[in-house]
Design an enzyme around this catalytic site. Structure first.
Site, PDB file in Angstrom:
ATOM      1  N   SER A  13       0.853  -1.187   0.000  1.00 21.46           N
ATOM      2  CA  SER A  13       0.000   0.000   0.000  1.00 21.46           C
ATOM      3  C   SER A  13       0.896   1.245   0.000  1.00 21.46           C
ATOM      4  CB  SER A  13      -0.918  -0.020   1.222  1.00 21.46           C
ATOM      5  OG  SER A  13      -0.139  -0.087   2.386  1.00 21.46           O
ATOM      6  N   GLY A  16       0.701   5.527  -3.719  1.00 28.19           N
ATOM      7  CA  GLY A  16       0.212   6.784  -4.299  1.00 28.19           C
ATOM      8  C   GLY A  16      -0.818   6.574  -5.393  1.00 28.19           C
ATOM      9  N   LYS A  17      -1.732   5.615  -5.158  1.00 26.17           N
ATOM     10  CA  LYS A  17      -2.783   5.363  -6.148  1.00 26.17           C
ATOM     11  C   LYS A  17      -3.677   6.586  -6.315  1.00 26.17           C
ATOM     12  CE  LYS A  17      -4.429   1.636  -4.661  1.00 26.17           C
ATOM     13  NZ  LYS A  17      -5.580   1.367  -3.878  1.00 26.17           N
ATOM     14  N   THR A 187      11.698  -7.217 -10.709  1.00 29.66           N
ATOM     15  CA  THR A 187      10.386  -7.190 -11.371  1.00 29.66           C
ATOM     16  C   THR A 187       9.420  -8.238 -10.806  1.00 29.66           C
ATOM     17  OG1 THR A 187      11.015  -8.771 -13.083  1.00 29.66           O
ATOM     18  CG2 THR A 187      11.454  -6.460 -13.541  1.00 29.66           C
ATOM     19  N   GLN A 191       5.271  -9.004 -11.257  1.00 28.15           N
ATOM     20  CA  GLN A 191       4.746 -10.209 -11.932  1.00 28.15           C
ATOM     21  C   GLN A 191       3.721 -10.910 -11.044  1.00 28.15           C
ATOM     22  OE1 GLN A 191       7.825 -12.879 -13.406  1.00 28.15           O
ATOM     23  NE2 GLN A 191       9.279 -11.203 -13.447  1.00 28.15           N
ATOM     24  N   LYS A 222      10.858  -7.425 -19.784  1.00 25.75           N
ATOM     25  CA  LYS A 222      10.596  -8.634 -19.004  1.00 25.75           C
ATOM     26  C   LYS A 222       9.213  -8.534 -18.338  1.00 25.75           C
ATOM     27  CE  LYS A 222      12.951 -11.249 -15.396  1.00 25.75           C
ATOM     28  NZ  LYS A 222      14.087 -11.180 -14.472  1.00 25.75           N
ATOM     29  N   CYS A 379     -11.474  25.547  12.861  1.00 26.49           N
ATOM     30  CA  CYS A 379     -12.481  24.726  13.530  1.00 26.49           C
ATOM     31  C   CYS A 379     -12.173  24.602  15.028  1.00 26.49           C
ATOM     32  CB  CYS A 379     -12.600  23.375  12.832  1.00 26.49           C
ATOM     33  SG  CYS A 379     -14.209  22.617  13.101  1.00 26.49           S
ATOM     34  N   GLY A 381      -9.422  24.941  16.321  1.00 28.25           N
ATOM     35  CA  GLY A 381      -8.468  26.030  16.559  1.00 28.25           C
ATOM     36  C   GLY A 381      -9.167  27.357  16.781  1.00 28.25           C
ATOM     37  N   HIS A 514     -13.531  24.543   7.384  1.00 25.12           N
ATOM     38  CA  HIS A 514     -12.220  24.020   6.961  1.00 25.12           C
ATOM     39  C   HIS A 514     -11.835  24.578   5.587  1.00 25.12           C
ATOM     40  CE1 HIS A 514     -11.602  21.028  10.142  1.00 25.12           C
ATOM     41  NE2 HIS A 514     -12.916  20.960  10.170  1.00 25.12           N
ATOM     42  N   GLU A 516      -9.053  24.733   4.218  1.00 26.82           N
ATOM     43  CA  GLU A 516      -8.000  23.957   3.544  1.00 26.82           C
ATOM     44  C   GLU A 516      -8.579  22.974   2.517  1.00 26.82           C
ATOM     45  OE1 GLU A 516      -9.040  23.576   6.633  1.00 26.82           O
ATOM     46  OE2 GLU A 516      -8.777  21.546   7.422  1.00 26.82           O
TER      47      GLU A 516
HETATM   48  N1  GLN Z   1     -14.278  18.872  18.087  1.00 26.05           N
HETATM   49  C1  GLN Z   1     -14.839  20.076  17.591  1.00 26.05           C
HETATM   50  C2  GLN Z   1     -16.296  19.935  17.226  1.00 26.05           C
HETATM   51  O1  GLN Z   1     -16.801  18.865  17.054  1.00 26.05           O
HETATM   52  C3  GLN Z   1     -14.065  20.604  16.398  1.00 26.05           C
HETATM   53  C4  GLN Z   1     -14.166  19.722  15.199  1.00 26.05           C
HETATM   54  C5  GLN Z   1     -13.111  20.009  14.159  1.00 26.05           C
HETATM   55  O2  GLN Z   1     -12.109  20.639  14.430  1.00 26.05           O
HETATM   56  N2  GLN Z   1     -13.329  19.533  12.958  1.00 26.05           N
HETATM   57  O3  GLN Z   1     -16.974  20.921  17.107  1.00 26.05           O
END
Ligand code: GLN
Length: 542
Positions: A13, A16-17, A187, A191, A222, A379, A381, A514, A516
């Site tokens: 595993s 990087g599939k 290889t 195989q 091969k 979140c 944070g 989030h 990100e």
């Molecule tokens: N534990 C927190 C909540 O449920 C924050 C969740 C998170 O950071 N995704 O609200």
């Protein structure tokens, strides 16, 4: 007519599939085709939402509120196509669908079996909810030979027969390891892996061979000979410096060319300028910033996959390298020692769950707030930042979150009801844990003139959520009037706090969502661009 590409993995595993699938998606897109990318995971959880980050890594959330595998994050980052609930399925979901149908009486009279009932449900999933895509790429999780993946392999084998060779393509990703003692690339594992796939009736059409050095022509021949393939279909996938180089590397090895040849498609050469640009900007930065990421799973970076990428995107936008300084939040608790944070130009507390390590997170936030170091709370944070301010600025010593049990100053509390469109969602402490958080995209309205509004350059945004708790709006007045915090982003009904910021600080922002998850190398997220920009400024001060 839609064409299906199935990507399986063999030998080990972690080859990087997901990135291979995402990169092929990007290459086909660059040739002008419309793609959709899907993941089929063989485990029995209905979704990864209930798994520990150590087991599974990050849980990637889609706009429509599905909790999915982190590979869907790669798919979106490489193609820009937003993933949907219908792009991710597990054995758990397939089995629960089949069992629910059996209870309803849908199979009345039949003995319900893996073949055809489970495999039919898998095939239905693969073909469902597609529009005008030219290609549907389906990655099968796990490694060929796992007991759990058999129904999936059987289902794609059947589809191969039903749709025919001109509509389906099987790609198998394997490893060609360098054996130091022999001084040779071997290889045999490839195989064996192909034999395993043949034993379930699948002849791969293309082999993608991961390797850390060039595979000599004889070794490729091969592999081709033993695996019933033309040597051109044995494609080397050499290690690269950054994941964003993978589309370019695959193109150089003719992967997209061979895919088109298989389907008998004549297509224009792909335009890969954006990928070259990203790689160039990434490889030749003009400076560097250090960002402390304070969390609980810092030794396991898969838990923060999208975050790491979004920080890199922020770096690409500012032409700097982002060095992530991983800070285990518990280590800050024990020693009350801030040395790990000292050389950092920004502090980020990402999403998280549970009380363990929270003292250290609060400590890090206090340090960033008092020392005017850019702070980004995502979140959990954000929730921790509000708790820190309530405790240390408002003087509410018992400020806390009900996530950790009863507390006399619940600055963060359980979200008991909220609106999803026009539907009122309700939860209680006894609700099921799986799939019951506030999930997916929600609109958020930004206060005019706020930093958030300046960063986004708009007054209404849509971001993805995954949380059960929420900053308690009853404290809003006090936090705004007495602690200088602004609630600059609110839900549509103005009830749920979505963004907080501190105007007296160079850059102090907490977001309940989030961001990100939506950042892309070719479209870095505005909050990450701005945060890294603030870190660059900070780096010039110290
Ligand atoms: N534990 C927190 C909540 O449920 C924050 C969740 C998170 O950071 N995704 O609200």
């Amino acid at each position: 007519m839609k064409k299906y590409i199935f990507i399986t993995g063999g030998v080990v595993s972690s080859l990087g599939k997901g990135l291979a699938t995402a990169s092929l998606g990007a290459l086909l897109q660059a040739r002008g085709f419309k793609v959709r990318l899907r993941k089929l995971d063989p485990y029995l959880n209905v979704d990864p939402g209930t798994m520990s980050p150590y087991q599974h890594g990050e849980v990637y959330v889609t706009d429509d509120g599905a909790e999915t595998d982190l590979d869907l994050g790669h798919y979106e980052r490489f193609t820009g196509v937003p993933s949907k609930k219908s792009d991710s399925v597990t054995s758990g979901r397939i089995f629960s669908t089949v069992i629910a149908r059996e209870r309803k009486g849908d199979y009345l009279g039949a003995t319900v079996q893996v073949i055809p009932h489970v495999t039919d449900a898998i095939k239905e999933f693969i073909k469902a909810d597609t529009q005008s895509e030219d290609f549907v790429l389906c990655e099968i999780g796990g490694t060929v030979g796992d007991i759990e993946s058999l129904p999936f392999l059987e289902a794609i084998r059947q589809l191969g027969n039903e749709l025919g060779k001109d509509k389906t393509l099987f790609i198998h990703l394997t490893l060609v390891p360098w054996i130091a003692a022999a001084g040779e690339l071997k290889t045999k594992p490839t195989q064996h892996s192909v034999k395993e796939l043949l034993s379930v009736g699948i002849q791969p059409d293309i082999l993608l061979c991961r390797c850390d050095r060039v595979i000599p022509v004889e070794a490729r021949r091969k592999i081709a000979l033993f695996c019933n393939l033309d040597p051109n279909k044995v494609i080397q996938a050499l290690d690269v410096n950054t994941i964003y180089q993978v589309p370019l590397a695959y193109h150089a090895e003719n992967l997209d060319e061979e895919v088109c040849r298989h389907f008998n498609i004549r297509s224009v050469k792909p335009n890969l300028e954006i990928w070259q640009n990203i790689v160039d900007r990434f490889s030749i930065p003009e400076g560097a910033v250090n960002i402390a990421v304070v969390g609980k799973y810092t030794s396991f970076h898969d838990a923060y996959k999208s975050l790491i990428e979004a920080l890199r995107h922020g770096g690409i936008a500012n032409n700097v390298r982002v060095n992530i300084v991983w800070v285990d939040s518990e280590s800050l608790e024990k020693e009350q020692d801030h040395s790990q944070l000292k050389g950092c130009h920004g502090v980020l507390v990402p999403g998280g769950f549970g009380e363990r390590g929270t003292k250290g997170k609060v400590e890090a936030i206090k340090f960033a707030r008092e020392n005017k170091i850019p702070y980004f709370g995502i979140c959990f944070g954000m929730q921790m930042a509000v708790i820190e301010i309530a405790r240390n600025v408002l003087g509410l010593k018992d400020a806390g979150s009900t996530e950790f049990g009863q507390c006399s100053e619940p600055v963060v509390g359980l979200l008991e009801e909220w609106l999803r469109g026009n539907v009122l969602e309700k939860r209680s402490v006894n609700s099921d844990k799986g799939g019951s958080m506030r999930l997916g995209a929600y609109d958020c309205y930004l206060q005019p003139g706020s930093r958030a509004q300046q960063i986004y350059q708009t007054s209404k945004i849509s971001e993805r959520h995954r949380h059960r708790y929420e900053v308690n709006a009853n404290y809003k007045d006090r936090l705004e009037k007495k602690a200088g915090l602004i609630f600059s982003g609110l839900s549509k009904d103005s009830i749920l706090p979505e963004i907080v910021e501190m105007p007296s600080h160079p850059w102090f922002i907490g977001v309940q969502f989030h961001p990100e998850l939506k950042s892309k190398p070719f479209a870095p997220h505005p909050l990450f661009i701005s945060f890294i920009q603030a870190a660059v400024k900070q780096s010039k001060l110290v």
